[in-house]
Every structure is written in structure tokens, then in C-alpha cells.
Enzyme design. Sequence first.
Site, mmCIF file in Angstrom:
data_model
loop_
_atom_site.group_PDB
_atom_site.id
_atom_site.type_symbol
_atom_site.label_atom_id
_atom_site.label_comp_id
_atom_site.label_asym_id
_atom_site.label_seq_id
_atom_site.Cartn_x
_atom_site.Cartn_y
_atom_site.Cartn_z
ATOM 1 N N CYS A 1 5.304 0.615 -3.569
ATOM 2 C CA CYS A 1 6.538 0.832 -2.792
ATOM 3 C C CYS A 1 6.747 -0.288 -1.794
ATOM 4 C CB CYS A 1 6.461 2.108 -1.984
ATOM 5 S SG CYS A 1 6.188 3.578 -2.898
ATOM 6 N N GLU B 1 3.686 -1.899 -0.114
ATOM 7 C CA GLU B 1 2.339 -2.196 0.327
ATOM 8 C C GLU B 1 2.123 -3.701 0.383
ATOM 9 O OE1 GLU B 1 3.263 0.196 -1.532
ATOM 10 O OE2 GLU B 1 1.912 1.907 -1.503
ATOM 11 N N HIS C 1 -5.551 9.406 1.240
ATOM 12 C CA HIS C 1 -4.121 9.292 0.993
ATOM 13 C C HIS C 1 -3.268 10.493 1.312
ATOM 14 C CE1 HIS C 1 -3.591 5.341 -1.302
ATOM 15 N NE2 HIS C 1 -4.246 5.227 -0.188
#
Lengths: 906, 89
Positions: free
Chosen positions: A511, A513, A544
Amino acid sequence: MAGKVKNLADILKEKGIPISSQYGGQAPEELTDREVKKEPTPRAKELRDLYFNTYSSATVEFPYWYTRKWNELDCEPSIVRRAAAMKCAFSHLTPTIFPGELLVMGKAHYYRGSFPMPWLSEGFYMVKEDELYQAALKKGGASADEVSKFGSGGGNVTKSFGNVVSIAGKFGIRSEEVPALIKLARAWVGKSVDDLGHKYEQMVPEYETKEKIMRSVICMFESGYTLPQGREVINYYYPLQYGIDGLIAMAKERKAEVAGKADGDGLIGMDRLYYYDAVILGLEGIQIWILNYAKEARRLAGITEDATQKKEYEGIAECLEWIAHNQPRTFREALQLTYTIHIAVLNEDAISGMSPGRLGQVLYPWFEQDLAAGRITEEEALELLECHRVKFTCIDCFSSMGVVGGVLSGNTFNNLSMGGLTRDGKSAANDLEMLIMEAGMTCATPQPTLSVLYDEKLPEEFLLKAIECNKCGTGYPAWMNNQVGIQFLLQQYGPEGMTLEEARAITIGGCLETSPCSWHELTLNGKNYVIPGGAGQPTSVGVHFIANAKLLELVLFNGYDNRTKEQVFAPHNKKLDTYEELWGVYQDYYEQTVNCLAKCNNIQHDFWRKNNMSIINSILKPDCLTKGHHIGQLGYRYNGTFNVESCGTANMVNSLAALKKLVYDDKKYTLSEMQEAILANFGFKTADEVGSYSLLSQEKKEGGDKYDQIHSDCLLAPKYGNDDPYADAILKEYEDWFCAMCRNYESLYARPLYACQISVSTHGPQGAVTLATPDGRLAGTTYADGSMSAYPGTDRNGPYALFTSATVWDHTQSQNSQMNLKVHPSAIKGIEGSRKLLDLTRAYMRRGGFHIQYNIVDSKMLKDAQAHPENYRGLMVRVAGFTQYWVEIGKQIQDEVIARTEYETA
Amino acid sequence: MSNGNGTARHNDCRNFVPVDVAKGICRAKNKLIAIDTPTCENFTALPKCKNCANFTATENTLGICEADKNKTWVFEDLIAVTCDMYQAR
């Protein structure tokens, strides 16, 4: 007769509470479409239309051949065994070429095919064994009605029908393959990464707490066996420079050099022999796979009667026969090779977010030389790029429902970055990137999603092209702050030797990163170029999606989860008499969470690296081929990529602000009164009862008026996103602590973790498990998206106030931050509107914000699409770091996107 | 050519391009077609384990590959266009 049930929006309107889904005026009454609309070439349109009509389809062909070979090679070194298994699987994949394709090959023989990887995790199929068998046995009822449901509601196979069995509510598999699927799953019981990791993680003293955290959904998923690779940047350099034959030759040479020698490394020096053997096997597998497609193209050329189609099949065969061995000669060959290599990597693991990187810069040498030589026109290149978009959109990631649905919304996050700087600090934007954006408009598809690495040095023409693309409503390109990202990289990877020059190779993986990359010198026809490529481990790994607002709930209830009825953390037994004490317990619970999850995660990944290490990626990324070490042996140049990812920041900040204001500063309510109101959901029904997950749609319970005042006060308490120092100071205190805290934990590679702040889709399910929160959010409703987006309807002072709030902290301390804005199309009409949107973007970047992205859409269209999905198969929206087809995302997220504040002026 | 129940499906045919688990494109007729609908006169057998002389059926669509030195298990619908050991019945 009972009165009309009131939803929260009506109640707020009556009371004059200013929470509204619009800012800056009223949207026009009629539905407004996007201003910019373009069409693909006929070929790409046909291929995309076929995609629209295609189910996500799974087959066990790859896992069958993989497992068969794996079982034959008991006692071989794991890396050789795995490479041989992959070679066998690639060699046996059935080649399918779809009519009209110019770029060919795929993960499996279906158009949108994928397959399970039971060597990662087989538990799901074992648990579901009976259910799958029952569904498979029920075959034979393939009525016309059932099989005519093609594509309705997107490509998700949400339930079984006819001879199709649904897996995880997403993938369809033929019922006749189910017995093989179950047999394969059984073969991996006790051997998969999931099973072995689970066996040993139980030896971690905090294991029981970790399990309760997972059940509580304070943490969303475990990366070791779900998505062990991904959210990283691939590196296409080696096959592009040397060709596959060249790489095999290099590996053979190195194999001979290292055989039997430790060369001073008594631990893994000898392993280099097995690594190079595995490299050769892996590359040979890819060659056979490519050549099988070439054979199929020749076969089709031999049987087709259409002269044009015959020529195209011959062209495909010629391209494949060449790239199976050599450096590509043309743009088309280079594009095909990069795509082929991409799919090869995706087939070695469950991977989401394998980004093609700065593809326009990687392929520029071929584009430039082909144009100059007259071998290609821009129109032909555009058609190829459109075909490339369709092929990438066909990529599916096969994983569990919680991961594919709850986290990813079915997306695969193949992010293509553009712009940024060259190695020597000049603008890196080029003409091919302009064409990539054009293809993103003419052939709007979710993949590859696009990102601009915004730098002040980028030319205006390039930036305005990106704005034009935004105005199509595609949700891309997203805007990332190049300089902020570079600073983050130097901080995180400086200790591993990264220089400023190398940091300029920054590219986005997944996305948003920020990923460590490197430069490579490429030669084509005697001309030298420098191209970027990925050089770091996955960043999809670590601890996460910690539900920040859920954690606060557990602080308020002494470590007890009222949903699961479990004592998740040891009771703190504190009275929480002061805000400081509350904040201290919050930090303590957070640290306990990260501590136990990091340890268990390290064990899972340790099994992954021992038994299931990357083969293909460990060929592509520097410096594996030079060192003779794979990913698990720190073969990559940068290895400190594990992170701690959060979700629900805005709701947590707003909740802390409400508690500070109402309980501790003004003392209007006691903590007990607040707790009682939260448990009573402020007198409202649950989101599930209402069937909506946005705040304003929630309905009051019969007799639920008791909590009206406290709920009003909570909603009116200071909110993040309004340039209000009261709330913003809480955000800053949190960010300063969070970004530093993450570095106290260590990955299995002995590197510090760092902060990652994106929500992807987890704000849906994590909101669903969270009670009402002190900010007035109601139970089960979706959190605010991203990390810097305001909670829907609470940003009441305009975008610049939101930017001020978002940048009270230093974004260079985190891998990313995420802000999404929804803008009505009428707010940015014409070239003047384009410039306004670019100014808005610049303003955020110049204040130090890392990421901003726009949904240019009329909310009325989204509401209509929710009511009539059959009319909106091609509608795309930006969720949180990715673009997805509206019909393929879950209701929790749909409701949240609709609810986001719609800016009527930019 | 059979699916184990004596009936051929479209995805048993060499002219069939498998789009997904429910349908594909018939190259002979150039149109989308559902897998589980009756086949036509253009049917040409696709190499699959169930059509191979080396295949011995066992149970539930599974079987044994007699050509493999380990006599390993296979399944009826495994496509065999890339298998060196395939021998049409």
C-alpha cells in the site's frame, strides 16, 4: 403505531450537533460523475470485460506437483528440496493463452487463478474438511440458474453452487478437485509453517496471552504462515541484464567456486553450495514454464484460421522463446519478462503487496530505444501497458478469509511507483511514466495501483498528469513524500550501510510501505543506464494491526474483553484516577501485546526461513547471488524490515481526548459512568442488529435515552483533525511514544522493529469487535481509516486544519502514515480545480505529511452502488492504501467509505 | 472420455479455454460456455490423468499413477498436457 426508528444522523440534526458527512457546502442534488473519463483500446477492453465476468478460481495443480516432488526428496537440504519441488510445479503448470492476449502467462491456468499452499498452513482445510466434502458431494445440481450467475457481485465466490465449492467465501474450486485438496492438506499436517510454528510458539512464556489477544482481535493476523512475503519491491534487474541463461551460468560458476569451502564462515559458509544448486533448479523451472507457454502459442498458431490471430500467437511464441534464455531486445519482451518474473515470485509464497517498483524507470531503456528505432509507437506501448494492467488485476492472493477478506479486501497491492529522484538527485520522472498514468486512466483497473514519490524537483507537467489521473476517480496515484521517506530509510537502514544515494532509490512496496531499494547499472545495446530495484526483505511481516481503540477498551475494563468474556491481560487493578495513570496502563498493555506477538511471530518466521525460504526472490534481490545466501541467511542487502502495524489511531486519540476532557479535566463524569455508558452502547442497538457499520446510521434502542447527554458530550469532546491543540497534543504524545517503543523489539534477524501506520481494511473487522468508545463511536462500527484520516464527520474545520493536526508529529519516525480524503468531483472541476488539488497536495507534503490520497467521488454514487451493485461492476474506490472494485469489498468498509467526510471545496 | 460418471464436461475438451471454475471459452465456437453443459461434436479429449493409460482409479476422484516409480497418488482431473508420462488410453 410505532414511531419511525431514529438513526444517529437524525438525532444529531435535531440537537444541532455538528457532525456531518459534508464539509464546505452542499453537494449538488443531482448525482455528479467524475470529470475525466477515458476508454481502453478495444483489445484491453475485451480482456478487462472478461475479467469482470470471471470468478476467483483455485486449482490444486501447483501444490500437487510441489508436494509430490517434495515428498520424493526427503533428507535433501531444505533449500534444494524446495527448489526442486518448485521446479517440478512450474514445469507442470498447464499453459493457457486467452484470446486477444499480448502478454501471457499466469499464476494458474484460470484467468484469475490461484492455489492454496498447504506447506504454509493446512489447518483451514482440515477444519473445513467435512464441510468441503459435503459441498463437493452435493454436485450434480448445476442448474442453468446457478451457472448463469457469472460475475454477479464481482468475482468473489461467496457460496458454493453447482459443481463449484466456495473456499473462504472468496475462491471457487471444482468439486472434483476437493478430494485432492483434502489429501494434500493431510500431507502437510504437522509439517507446515503454521503447525511447526504453533508447536514451538507455545514455549514462549506469554503464549497464552498472545492467544487471547488473537481471539480478542486486538491483533488481526500472524504473518509467518499467512503472508510471509510481500509489501516489498521486487527487483527485475538480474534477469533483465543477464537473461535467465546468464544467471544460470553465473550460479554454476559460483557453485563450483564454493563447493566444499567454508571461506571463513563456519556457520553457513558451506550452505552456499546448496543455495546455488537451488538457484539453478529454480531458474530451470521458470525456463520450462515459459517454454511450455511458447509451445502452446505455437500449437495455437498452428490450428487457428484467423491470420491476424495466428501472427499474434507467433509473436507471443517468439517473445517467450527469446526471454526464456536471453536479455530482452524490445520493450514488449522486457515487459513480458518482468511480468513473468513477477508471477514466478508470487507462486512461491502467499504474497500480497509484491510491488513492481519504479517500473517506468526500469523499462525506460527499452522504451527509449524502441521509440528511437521506430520499433514501437506510443499507441502500441499504451496498448501493452493496458494489457499489463489487466494481467496484474487478474492476480489473486490465496489466503484465509480473515486475511484475504478482513485485511486485504481481496486486493493484492502491486504498487507501481513513479517520480522520485535519480541516484544523483535529479527528477526521475520520464515519458514512460506519463504513458503509465495514461494507461491507468484509459484502462482503469485496481492493479497495478500507482504512487507518486512527490519531490519538489518533479516537473509540473508530470504532477498535473497525476492530478488528471486522480480526477478519473481511480483512487490512484497516491502521493508519497519522497524526502520524508528518504529520511526514514536512512534512519532504519543506515546501520545496514545505506547511503543517501542509495536511499534515493526509495520505492513503495504494498500500500504505502517505504521500502529499501538499490541502484543497478544496466547495459542495453552498448548504452548504460542506472535502474532501481528492491533490496530489502518483506515489510508485510511483524506484529500486524494492533487495534488501538480496542486496547484502550481493555484498559478501561481492567484487561477484560466483554465480547470474548476473557481476561486477556492480567488485571491492572488500578483506579485510573488520573489521565497519566490511564495513559501509563495503556502503554503497558501495548508493550505486553507487542512483546508476546513479536516473540511468537519470530518463531513462525524462523520455520518459514528454515523450511520454506524464498527461492525466486532470493535470486532477484541483492546481494544473494553474490553472497550465496538466501533471504533467511541475511542474503538481502537490507534486513531490518519487520514492523509493528497499528489501526484505529484517530478513534483512540479522540477517545483519550474525551476521557481527558470529560473525566479528568472537567470531571463531568466519573470513569464508572463512562464505563457504564460504553457497555450500554450509549443506548443504541449494535451495528450487526442495524446491519450498517457507519456511525450515523446507528439506531437508538427502545428506552435508550438514559445515555443521551453523555453521548452528546462524548461526540462534542475535542476531536483530532481540527487544528485543536487539545486533541493534537494527545496524538503527538502517542506518536512520539509509539515510534520509539517499536524499536525496543527485535525481529528474528536481530534488527529493531519500527512503526507502520496503515489500516488496509482492518478498521472494519477491528471496529466490529470493539465496544462503543469514549469518542462517541458506537459498538461494532468501523474505525476511522488509515492513521491520519479523521473519523468520518468529525473534521469540521477544513483540509488545512486537518493537515495541521496530522503533522504535529515527525512522520520520518514511521515507515508511513496514511491520510485519505474524499472530494466531490464538482470541487475540482477544470484546470483550475486541478491546480487547487495539486496545491492541496503540496500543502500537505510541505508540512511533512507522508501520504495523501483522494477519492474523487459523489457519495450519492456510492450509496446507489451499494443498493444496485449490478450497475457498478467497474466502479472503483480508494480504501486505505489501495484501490478496489466497489462490489468486491465488504459492507463494513463500504459503509465507512460512504461515511467519510465529503469535501465540497478543495 | 468421462468425468468418472461417464459424462464429458467442457473442461475435458482441448478446445476449451478455462476462464474460471464455472465457464470458459470454446475455441471451436469462439464463445463463452458453462463447463457443466453438454459437449458438442467438436469435442477433443484434453490430456488428463483420467484419460491416461497409466491411471488406476481408487476412490473419490483419486487414483494411482502406475508410470511413476513411487506409484504416487494422482487425481482424475489433473491436466496432463505437460506430463512426460502421459499415454492416451
